[in-house]
Design a protein around this motif. Structure first.
Motif, mmCIF file in Angstrom:
data_model
loop_
_atom_site.group_PDB
_atom_site.id
_atom_site.type_symbol
_atom_site.label_atom_id
_atom_site.label_comp_id
_atom_site.label_asym_id
_atom_site.label_seq_id
_atom_site.Cartn_x
_atom_site.Cartn_y
_atom_site.Cartn_z
ATOM 1 N N ILE A 59 0.839 -1.197 0.000
ATOM 2 C CA ILE A 59 0.000 0.000 0.000
ATOM 3 C C ILE A 59 0.877 1.251 0.000
ATOM 4 C CG2 ILE A 59 -1.898 -1.158 1.200
ATOM 5 C CD1 ILE A 59 -0.990 0.439 3.747
ATOM 6 N N LEU A 60 0.272 2.329 -0.420
ATOM 7 C CA LEU A 60 0.956 3.617 -0.317
ATOM 8 C C LEU A 60 0.615 4.177 1.054
ATOM 9 C CD1 LEU A 60 2.713 5.746 -1.436
ATOM 10 C CD2 LEU A 60 0.867 6.476 -2.944
ATOM 11 N N GLY A 61 1.286 3.648 2.057
ATOM 12 C CA GLY A 61 1.028 4.023 3.442
ATOM 13 C C GLY A 61 2.031 5.045 3.928
ATOM 14 N N PRO A 62 2.002 5.330 5.238
ATOM 15 C CA PRO A 62 2.961 6.299 5.790
ATOM 16 C C PRO A 62 4.387 5.797 5.595
ATOM 17 C CG PRO A 62 1.217 5.772 7.367
ATOM 18 C CD PRO A 62 1.086 4.794 6.251
ATOM 19 N N ARG A 78 -2.916 4.306 -7.028
ATOM 20 C CA ARG A 78 -3.307 3.720 -5.746
ATOM 21 C C ARG A 78 -3.684 4.822 -4.749
ATOM 22 N NH1 ARG A 78 1.779 1.082 -3.693
ATOM 23 N NH2 ARG A 78 2.616 2.950 -4.660
ATOM 24 N N PRO A 79 -4.647 4.530 -3.861
ATOM 25 C CA PRO A 79 -4.946 5.517 -2.824
ATOM 26 C C PRO A 79 -3.789 5.624 -1.834
ATOM 27 C CG PRO A 79 -6.149 3.469 -2.433
ATOM 28 C CD PRO A 79 -5.468 3.321 -3.764
ATOM 29 N N GLY A 80 -3.636 6.800 -1.231
ATOM 30 C CA GLY A 80 -2.648 6.959 -0.167
ATOM 31 C C GLY A 80 -3.332 6.807 1.182
ATOM 32 N N TYR A 81 -2.641 6.211 2.145
ATOM 33 C CA TYR A 81 -3.227 5.961 3.466
ATOM 34 C C TYR A 81 -2.423 6.660 4.555
ATOM 35 C CZ TYR A 81 -5.743 2.160 1.144
ATOM 36 O OH TYR A 81 -6.532 1.434 0.306
ATOM 37 N N ASP A 112 4.071 -3.096 7.338
ATOM 38 C CA ASP A 112 4.733 -3.740 6.205
ATOM 39 C C ASP A 112 5.146 -5.176 6.522
ATOM 40 O OD1 ASP A 112 6.499 -2.151 7.928
ATOM 41 O OD2 ASP A 112 8.142 -2.776 6.636
ATOM 42 N N HIS A 113 4.773 -5.659 7.700
ATOM 43 C CA HIS A 113 5.042 -7.048 8.078
ATOM 44 C C HIS A 113 3.756 -7.800 8.419
ATOM 45 C CE1 HIS A 113 9.462 -6.209 8.732
ATOM 46 N NE2 HIS A 113 8.941 -4.980 8.706
ATOM 47 N N ILE A 114 2.724 -7.073 8.854
ATOM 48 C CA ILE A 114 1.559 -7.744 9.455
ATOM 49 C C ILE A 114 0.263 -7.546 8.672
ATOM 50 C CG2 ILE A 114 0.858 -5.797 10.948
ATOM 51 C CD1 ILE A 114 1.042 -9.315 12.285
ATOM 52 N N LEU A 115 0.204 -6.519 7.820
ATOM 53 C CA LEU A 115 -1.081 -6.149 7.207
ATOM 54 C C LEU A 115 -1.769 -7.329 6.522
ATOM 55 C CD1 LEU A 115 -3.077 -3.801 6.382
ATOM 56 C CD2 LEU A 115 -1.785 -3.667 4.254
ATOM 57 N N PRO A 276 4.795 0.017 -6.081
ATOM 58 C CA PRO A 276 4.159 -1.246 -6.502
ATOM 59 C C PRO A 276 5.194 -2.187 -7.114
ATOM 60 C CG PRO A 276 3.568 0.554 -7.999
ATOM 61 C CD PRO A 276 4.355 1.166 -6.887
ATOM 62 N N TYR A 277 4.808 -3.446 -7.281
ATOM 63 C CA TYR A 277 5.756 -4.457 -7.760
ATOM 64 C C TYR A 277 6.411 -4.080 -9.090
ATOM 65 C CZ TYR A 277 4.739 -8.027 -4.254
ATOM 66 O OH TYR A 277 4.628 -8.727 -3.078
ATOM 67 N N GLY A 278 5.647 -3.498 -9.988
ATOM 68 C CA GLY A 278 6.191 -3.238 -11.324
ATOM 69 C C GLY A 278 7.115 -2.033 -11.410
ATOM 70 N N ALA A 279 7.181 -1.230 -10.365
ATOM 71 C CA ALA A 279 7.967 0.009 -10.422
ATOM 72 C C ALA A 279 9.470 -0.291 -10.365
ATOM 73 C CB ALA A 279 7.580 0.923 -9.261
ATOM 74 N N SER A 280 10.253 0.637 -10.852
ATOM 75 C CA SER A 280 11.708 0.457 -10.808
ATOM 76 C C SER A 280 12.200 0.472 -9.359
ATOM 77 C CB SER A 280 12.395 1.589 -11.575
ATOM 78 O OG SER A 280 13.786 1.553 -11.333
ATOM 79 N N GLN A 281 13.125 -0.434 -9.054
ATOM 80 C CA GLN A 281 13.780 -0.435 -7.739
ATOM 81 C C GLN A 281 15.259 -0.090 -7.911
ATOM 82 O OE1 GLN A 281 12.657 -0.815 -4.653
ATOM 83 N NE2 GLN A 281 10.517 -1.327 -5.079
ATOM 84 N N GLN A 282 15.578 0.602 -9.000
ATOM 85 C CA GLN A 282 16.980 0.822 -9.312
ATOM 86 C C GLN A 282 17.708 1.567 -8.197
ATOM 87 O OE1 GLN A 282 18.382 -0.684 -11.964
ATOM 88 N NE2 GLN A 282 20.259 -0.124 -10.851
ATOM 89 N N SER A 283 17.064 2.588 -7.616
ATOM 90 C CA SER A 283 17.780 3.338 -6.569
ATOM 91 C C SER A 283 18.028 2.448 -5.352
ATOM 92 C CB SER A 283 17.020 4.607 -6.180
ATOM 93 O OG SER A 283 15.747 4.269 -5.697
ATOM 94 N N SER A 284 17.103 1.542 -5.056
ATOM 95 C CA SER A 284 17.324 0.618 -3.932
ATOM 96 C C SER A 284 18.418 -0.388 -4.269
ATOM 97 C CB SER A 284 16.026 -0.129 -3.594
ATOM 98 O OG SER A 284 15.017 0.770 -3.214
#
Ligand SMILES: [Zn+2]
Ligand SMILES: [Zn+2]
Length: 320
Positions: A59-62, A78-81, A112-115, A276-284
Motif C-alpha cells: 500500500i501507499l502508506g505512511p 493507488r490511494p494513499g493511506y 509492512d510485516h503484518i497487514l 508497486p511491484y512493477g515500479a523500478s527499484q533501481q535506486s534501492s
C-alpha cells in the motif's frame, strides 16, 4: 494446563502435516526461497510452505521516518493511506501469489510485516508464530486460537517437519537511532484496524529455522542482539540490508563473524515497499551495493544473491 498446551501444539502440528500430506507420505524436494518484497519470503521444499513477514499489498502508506518523499510512477493511481486510515489487504495480489501456507513467522507488527497476515491465516489455516502483539492483531480478525503460537524469544520448538529457535532481536534503528517503541498491540481490538492500531512494534524477533537439513536464519529488520546469535552456524541468512544499518557499529562484520561466515547471504528489507511491484527499484538496488561490499569484505567466501521478486532461489542440498 501444561499437558493441555502440549496436546494443542501436537494437534496443531498434526493438522498442518495432515493438510500438506493427506496420504501421510511427505515428499519434499529441494528447498527454495522466494523474495516477496519488503521483509517477506516464502521458503518451501514443495511439501511444506513457510512464510516470513509476507506483505504483498504494498500500500501507499505512511513512509518510514526520514525516508525521502515517495514519488508516484506514471499510472500509479493507488490511494494513499494515513495512520488513522483502514487499509484493506490487496486480496488479488495475495491470492495471485499465496495459494497455500503451513507456517507464517512474523518478526514484528509494523504494517509492512503484518497487514496481510490475517487474510493469509484465514485463507490458508496456517499456524502464525509471533509476539503477543502479533497474536492480538490476529485475534482482532478472528484467527482461531489453535492457529496462534505466541512467543517472546528463547523458545526452541519442534514442529515435526521443521524446528524453530526463536531469537530475541531488535528493530531497525530508524530516524538516526531515535526510533524506539515499547508498545504492544492490545487485546480486545475490533476490526477493521487502522494502520496505527496494527503498528505497535510489540518487540522484534528473529528465527532460526531448521528445515530439510538446512539452518536458515531469518531477520525481518536491520539489527540484532549479538549475544543471542553468537555461535549459530546457519547456512543461509536473510540479512536486513536497508541503509539504517549504517547507524550500527560494524553491522555486517560482527554479524558475519558471530555466524561463522555463512555460505549464503540473501539481503532482505532493502526495496522501497511503498512502490508497486512493477515500479523500478533501481535506486534501492544501487544503495544495496555498499551492503554487498561490506559482506564481501567481512566474509569473502560468502555468496550473496540479490533476490528478484518471486524468483525461486534453490539451496544446494549439500550446502552444509
Ligand atoms: Zn518495523
Ligand atoms: Zn519493516
Amino acid at each position: 494446563m501444561r499437558n493441555l498446551a502440549i496436546l494443542c501444539l501436537c494437534l496443531t502440528v498434526a493438522c498442518a502435516m495432515a493438510r500438506q500430506n493427506p496420504a501421510g507420505t511427505r515428499k519434499g524436494g529441494p528447498v527454495t526461497l522466494e523474495y516477496m518484497g519488503a521483509a517477506g519470503w516464502r521458503i518451501s521444499d514443495g511439501a511444506t510452505v513457510i512464510l516470513i513477514d509476507p506483505y504483498l499489498s504494498r500500500i501507499l502508506g505512511p513512509p518510514p521516518p526520514l525516508a525521502p518523499p515517495y514519488t508516484r510512477s506514471p499510472g500509479d493511481t493507488r490511494p494513499g493511506y494515513g495512520w488513522n486510515d483502514v487499509a484493506a489487504p490487496d486480496v488479488a495480489a495475495i491470492d495471485a501469489h499465496v495459494a497455500h501456507a503451513d507456517f507464517v513467522f512474523v518478526t514484528h507488527t509494523h504494517y509492512d510485516h503484518i497487514l496481510d497476515v490475517p487474510h493469509i491465516a484465514l485463507k490458508t489455516h496456517s499456524v502464525v508464530v509471533g509476539t503477543e502483539s502479533t497474536a492480538n492483531v490476529m485475534r482482532a480478525y478472528g484467527i482461531p486460537e489453535k492457529q496462534l503460537i505466541t512467543v517472546r524469544g528463547g523458545e526452541d520448538y519442534d514442529f515435526g517437519v521443521l524446528s524453530v529457535k526463536v531469537i530475541p532481536s531488535l528493530h531497525s534503528p530508524l530516524d538516526h537511532k531515535h526510533y524506539f517503541s515499547s508498545e504492544t498491540a492490545p487485546a480486545g481490538m475490533k476490526p477493521p484496524l487502522t494502520l496505527q492500531q496494527m503498528h505497535p512494534e510489540g518487540g522484534t524477533l528473529a528465527y532460526l529455522l531448521r528445515f530439510d537439513g538446512h539452518q536458515i536464519l531469518l531477520f525481518g529488520g536491520i539489527n540484532y542482539i549479538e549475544r543471542e546469535i553468537e555461535g549459530l552456524e546457519p547456512d543461509v541468512v536473510l540479512v536486513g540490508a536497508a541503509s539504517s544499518r549504517k547507524e550500527i557499529y560494524d553491522y555486517s562484520g560482527r554479524l558475519m563473524r558471530d555466524l561463522h561466515f555463512p555460505p549464503l547471504v540473501l539481503p532482505t528489507h532493502w526495496d522501497n515497499f511503498l512502490a508497486p511491484y512493477g515500479a523500478s527499484q533501481q535506486s534501492s538496488v544501487d544503495a544495496l551495493q555498499s551492503f554487498i561490499q561490506e559482506i564481501r569484505a567481512a566474509s569473502p567466501k560468502t555468496k550473496i544473491v540479490v533476490p528478484k521478486y518471486f524468483e525461486a532461489i534453490p539451496l544446494e542440498p549439500e550446502l552444509k
